[in-house]
Design an enzyme around this catalytic site. Structure first.
Site, PDB file in Angstrom:
ATOM      1  N   LYS A 127       0.857  -1.195   0.000  1.00 18.22           N
ATOM      2  CA  LYS A 127       0.000   0.000   0.000  1.00 18.22           C
ATOM      3  C   LYS A 127       0.886   1.235   0.000  1.00 18.22           C
ATOM      4  O   LYS A 127       1.977   1.208   0.578  1.00 18.22           O
ATOM      5  CB  LYS A 127      -0.818   0.050   1.300  1.00 18.22           C
ATOM      6  CG  LYS A 127      -1.926  -0.964   1.421  1.00 18.22           C
ATOM      7  CD  LYS A 127      -2.627  -0.752   2.767  1.00 18.22           C
ATOM      8  CE  LYS A 127      -3.627  -1.862   3.051  1.00 18.22           C
ATOM      9  NZ  LYS A 127      -4.787  -1.846   2.162  1.00 18.22           N
ATOM     10  N   ARG A 135      -9.492 -11.917   3.529  1.00 18.59           N
ATOM     11  CA  ARG A 135     -10.317 -13.051   3.103  1.00 18.59           C
ATOM     12  C   ARG A 135      -9.542 -14.363   3.185  1.00 18.59           C
ATOM     13  O   ARG A 135     -10.123 -15.423   3.362  1.00 18.59           O
ATOM     14  CB  ARG A 135     -10.860 -12.784   1.691  1.00 18.59           C
ATOM     15  CG  ARG A 135      -9.821 -12.644   0.636  1.00 18.59           C
ATOM     16  CD  ARG A 135     -10.364 -11.986  -0.634  1.00 18.59           C
ATOM     17  NE  ARG A 135     -10.483 -10.533  -0.494  1.00 18.59           N
ATOM     18  CZ  ARG A 135     -10.941  -9.732  -1.452  1.00 18.59           C
ATOM     19  NH1 ARG A 135     -11.328 -10.244  -2.618  1.00 18.59           N
ATOM     20  NH2 ARG A 135     -11.023  -8.437  -1.258  1.00 18.59           N
TER      21      ARG A 135
HETATM   22  N1  BES Z   1      -7.535  -3.799   5.151  1.00 19.39           N
HETATM   23  C1  BES Z   1      -7.854  -3.519   3.789  1.00 19.39           C
HETATM   24  C2  BES Z   1      -9.207  -2.833   3.621  1.00 19.39           C
HETATM   25  C3  BES Z   1      -9.388  -1.466   4.242  1.00 19.39           C
HETATM   26  C4  BES Z   1      -9.318  -0.341   3.458  1.00 19.39           C
HETATM   27  C5  BES Z   1      -9.697  -1.323   5.575  1.00 19.39           C
HETATM   28  C6  BES Z   1      -9.547   0.901   4.005  1.00 19.39           C
HETATM   29  C7  BES Z   1      -9.908  -0.081   6.133  1.00 19.39           C
HETATM   30  C8  BES Z   1      -9.854   1.017   5.340  1.00 19.39           C
HETATM   31  C9  BES Z   1      -7.905  -4.815   2.990  1.00 19.39           C
HETATM   32  O1  BES Z   1      -7.061  -5.820   3.400  1.00 19.39           O
HETATM   33  C10 BES Z   1      -7.537  -4.482   1.590  1.00 19.39           C
HETATM   34  O2  BES Z   1      -6.455  -4.039   1.378  1.00 19.39           O
HETATM   35  N2  BES Z   1      -8.452  -4.713   0.641  1.00 19.39           N
HETATM   36  C11 BES Z   1      -8.210  -4.436  -0.717  1.00 19.39           C
HETATM   37  C12 BES Z   1      -8.702  -5.606  -1.536  1.00 19.39           C
HETATM   38  C13 BES Z   1      -8.316  -5.539  -2.981  1.00 19.39           C
HETATM   39  C14 BES Z   1      -6.833  -5.729  -3.112  1.00 19.39           C
HETATM   40  C15 BES Z   1      -9.040  -6.615  -3.730  1.00 19.39           C
HETATM   41  C16 BES Z   1      -8.987  -3.177  -1.100  1.00 19.39           C
HETATM   42  O3  BES Z   1     -10.117  -3.004  -0.647  1.00 19.39           O
HETATM   43  O4  BES Z   1      -8.428  -2.364  -1.833  1.00 19.39           O
HETATM   44 ZN    ZN Z   2      -5.117  -5.672   2.614  1.00 19.24          ZN
END
Ligand code: BES
Ligand code: ZN
Ligand code: ZN
Length: 477
Positions: free
Chosen positions: A258, A333
């Site tokens: 990220k 997930r």
């Molecule tokens: N922990 C994040 C989701 C998240 C985003 C929580 C903002 C709190 C605030 C999760 O693990 C994630 O990174 N999800 C990705 C999934 C994608 C790569 C399919 C997302 O939502 O971008």
């Molecule tokens: Zn994530």
């Protein structure tokens, strides 16, 4: 928290008082006020004010008047917010104790106190000198006219549990590793009389929990899998309700890293789902609710270390399903897949999982709502939504149509861990559904679990969202 709540039936001479009144019962304040004080109160009330502070020789009298609304649910939320606002009046008046008395016909003391206690929460652990930062308010006496013993206990339990969840969310990774988190769960369990077992890396490996192990590969800290069980002697349910929480103690995204500042900075909060699963069973057990509940919490950090899992990897999860990993940031997930499969063994009546799962859910509803979906029956959904409205932790249902599942088809494995560019919250839910065979609800709390600016009694940072919701849902189960 440094704030005590105590029941009381007598008013001591020097007690600061908070009188809760409505239009009809304003007269009753007379007992505590001089004539001129009372007319001052009556005239500012006429101008529309709802809160007053009247300093007397040895105490201050606060008055909260209730603005009547025709909607009870909206009124309750107004009271919580007013409870939080009273804290400012207390601050200016430099008081450290207050005695709450209800004089109004309809009693909203519970919500007023709920807002007050939750609004008074602070997380000061990492200030060298905490004293000057600490809120002055130390003790709230609650008169029997405001709450009876049972209501007071319930108030203590739900505010303690919500604040415990906030603290877990606010703790950074430098303290709260997966192992530390499981220790915190043991402490909570001990206090509430919950049976707890923590699987360490060795056991997780022998069980072949491939989802959890793969996310953990880039980390130097081992994963944990915590099982908390509260089984009252006379449980109303024959089969347990299982709560599952995503315990990613830090989410860097892994090799699908990220960017910092806009998305990584607050990823210590990626275990907010775990905090809900643990702190709500804690509250349920403390309140001795007659429902058999089990919480399952897989935990790890997600890092791009030397041996980290990579996009393209195929992982065999606990259920035997092979997952093609196309984004290591879709790690929640992966670990939930193992926990949801584990839940099958428990023959549950209902499984609810909580997870800060997708940015997509946060973008859809912001911090105001919980995105949820699942195959549990309409009645269960409607009861949960009702709890959401009455606790002001509102839910909005997303569909789980079959076609969304097709977006998870992989060329080389049973399923892939990302869908397309759209409907991210739903394809994530669809992925989870693959590992269930029981009535199930998935709550994506990515939006409301952590807020960046102060929001009334929810405060700033970890909100503890979900705990009051589930406590209410189980109370009415
Ligand atoms: N922990 C994040 C989701 C998240 C985003 C929580 C903002 C709190 C605030 C999760 O693990 C994630 O990174 N999800 C990705 C999934 C994608 C790569 C399919 C997302 O939502 O971008
Ligand atoms: Zn994530
Ligand atoms: Zn995550």
């Amino acid at each position: 928290m440094g704030l005590t709540l105590a029941g009381a039936s007598k008013v001591a001479k020097n007690d600061n008082l908070l009188l809760i009144t409505d239009g009809e019962n304003l007269q009753k304040c007379n007992e505590y006020l001089s004539d001129s004080e009372f007319s001052a109160l009556a005239s500012s009330k006429k101008k529309g004010a709802t809160q007053f502070a009247l300093p007397q020789a040895n105490r201050t009298i606060f008055v909260q008047s209730i603005k009547e609304s025709d909607c009870a649910i909206r009124q309750k939320e107004v009271m919580r917010k007013e409870g939080n606002e009273l804290l400012d009046l207390f601050k200016y008046s430099k008081i450290d104790n207050v005695h709450v008395i209800n004089l109004a016909k309809e009693n909203f003391a519970f919500e007023l106190l709920e807002g007050m206690v939750l609004g008074n929460y602070q997380f000061l652990k990492y200030f060298k000198n905490t004293e000057p930062k600490k809120n002055l308010l130390k003790k709230i006496k609650v008169h029997s006219s405001a709450l009876n013993k049972k209501e007071l206990d319930r108030l203590k339990i739900i505010t303690d549990a919500t604040c415990a969840a906030r603290t877990l969310v606010n703790e950074p990774l430098s303290y709260l590793t997966a192992e530390r988190l499981s220790e915190e769960f043991k402490t909570l369990s001990k206090e509430a009389g919950i049976k707890v077992e923590v699987y360490k890396k060795k056991k997780i490996t022998s069980l072949k929990m491939g989802g959890l192990l793969s996310v953990n590969k880039g980390s130097v800290d081992p994963p944990t899998f915590t099982i908390m069980e509260y089984k009252p002697a006379k449980a109303k349910n024959k089969k347990p309700i299982v709560l599952v929480g995503k315990g990613v103690v830090y989410d860097t995204g892994g090799l699908s890293l990220k960017p910092t500042s806009n998305s990584m900075d607050f990823m210590k909060s990626d275990m907010a789902g775990a905090a809900i699963a643990a702190c709500s069973i804690y509250a349920i057990a403390r309140a001795k609710l007659p429902i058999h509940v089990i919480s399952l919490i897989p935990a790890t950090d997600n890092r791009p270390g030397g041996n980290a899992y990579v996009p393209g990897d195929v992982i065999t999860t606990y259920s035997g399903t092979n997952v093609e990993v196309l984004n290591t940031d879709a790690e929640g997930r992966m670990i939930l897949a193992d926990a949801l499969h584990f839940a099958k063994k428990l023959k549950p009546e209902l499984v609810i999982d909580f997870a800060t799962l997708t940015g997509s859910a946060a973008r859809a509803v912001g911090s105001l709502g919980i995105v949820y979906m699942g195959n549990a029956d309409k009645e269960t959904k409607s009861k949960l939504e009702t709890s959401g409205y009455s606790m002001h932790e509102r839910l909005v249902e997303f569909p789980l149509w079959e076609e969304y599942g097709e977006m998870l088809k992989s060329d080389i494995a049973d399923i892939k861990n990302v869908g397309g560019p759209y409907a991210g919250a739903i394809t994530a839910g669809k992925f989870l559904q693959h590992f269930t065979d029981y009535p199930w609800l998935h709550l994506d709390v990515a939006g409301p679990s952590y807020v960046h600016t102060a929001d009334s009694y929810r405060g700033k940072n970890g909100t503890g969202v979900g705990v009051r919701l589930i406590f209410d849902f189980i109370s009415n189960y």
